[in-house]
Design an enzyme around this catalytic site. Structure first.
Site, PDB file in Angstrom:
ATOM      1  N   GLN A  78      20.644   1.867  14.927  1.00  0.00           N
ATOM      2  CA  GLN A  78      20.186   0.635  14.286  1.00  0.00           C
ATOM      3  C   GLN A  78      21.371  -0.299  14.061  1.00  0.00           C
ATOM      4  OE1 GLN A  78      17.532   1.107  10.996  1.00  0.00           O
ATOM      5  NE2 GLN A  78      17.342  -1.091  10.748  1.00  0.00           N
ATOM      6  N   PHE A  79      21.583  -1.197  15.030  1.00  0.00           N
ATOM      7  CA  PHE A  79      22.712  -2.116  14.958  1.00  0.00           C
ATOM      8  C   PHE A  79      22.593  -3.072  13.783  1.00  0.00           C
ATOM      9  CE2 PHE A  79      19.655  -4.535  17.393  1.00  0.00           C
ATOM     10  CZ  PHE A  79      19.865  -5.852  16.999  1.00  0.00           C
ATOM     11  N   THR A  80      21.380  -3.301  13.280  1.00  0.00           N
ATOM     12  CA  THR A  80      21.204  -4.261  12.183  1.00  0.00           C
ATOM     13  C   THR A  80      21.837  -3.798  10.876  1.00  0.00           C
ATOM     14  OG1 THR A  80      19.024  -3.369  11.623  1.00  0.00           O
ATOM     15  CG2 THR A  80      19.081  -5.207  13.189  1.00  0.00           C
TER      16      THR A  80
END
Length: 150
Positions: A78-80
């Site tokens: 999850q890059f966010t």
């Protein structure tokens, strides 16, 4: 590396209406990776996650680890998690590692977690549009950043 871990009684990941991962008692692990992350971050974080005493014992006290309860895990990229929100209203993801850096680190993290747990860790699919469903137990949600070890 930054993770959000959630103690769950069940969790699943669906991609294009196909369930690709499903667990019962254990942890849903959302993993964010930056360019500076290393094998040392992976080892430290995996050890911390598998030994963190956040599951209840017979006295209803959080005194057992994922290893102690023989729990399951799902790891989802999850890059966010590395969103910068200081300026404006549109998050910037510039700190998040690009796939050529992030994918090998994500895969190495999953392998390390499997070694530390002694069992298979289920995953989502890196870069896919995933639907993550969970029943948070507690609720217990913890954020850990490998850059803040002290």
């Amino acid at each position: 590396m930054k993770v959000v871990i959630q103690r769950v009684t069940k969790a699943s990941v669906t991609i294009e209406r196909q369930k690709v991962a499903s667990i019962n008692n254990g942890l849903l692990i959302l993993l964010g990776i930056v360019n500076e992350d290393t094998a040392e971050d992976i080892k430290w974080l995996s050890n911390k996650i598998t030994n963190l005493r956040i599951f209840n014992d017979e006295n209803d006290v959080m005194n057992r680890s994922l290893k102690d309860i023989n729990g399951e895990a799902i790891a989802v990229s999850q890059f966010t998690l590395h969103a910068a929100t200081k300026k404006g209203n549109r998050p910037s993801y510039i700190k998040a590692a690009k796939p050529d850096v992030a994918i090998p680190l994500y895969e190495a993290f999953v392998k390390q977690l499997e070694t530390d747990l002694g069992k298979t860790v289920q995953t989502g699919e890196f870069g896919a549009d995933m639907k993550v469903e969970l029943l948070n137990d507690g609720p217990v949600t913890i954020i850990i950043d490998s850059k803040n070890k002290e």
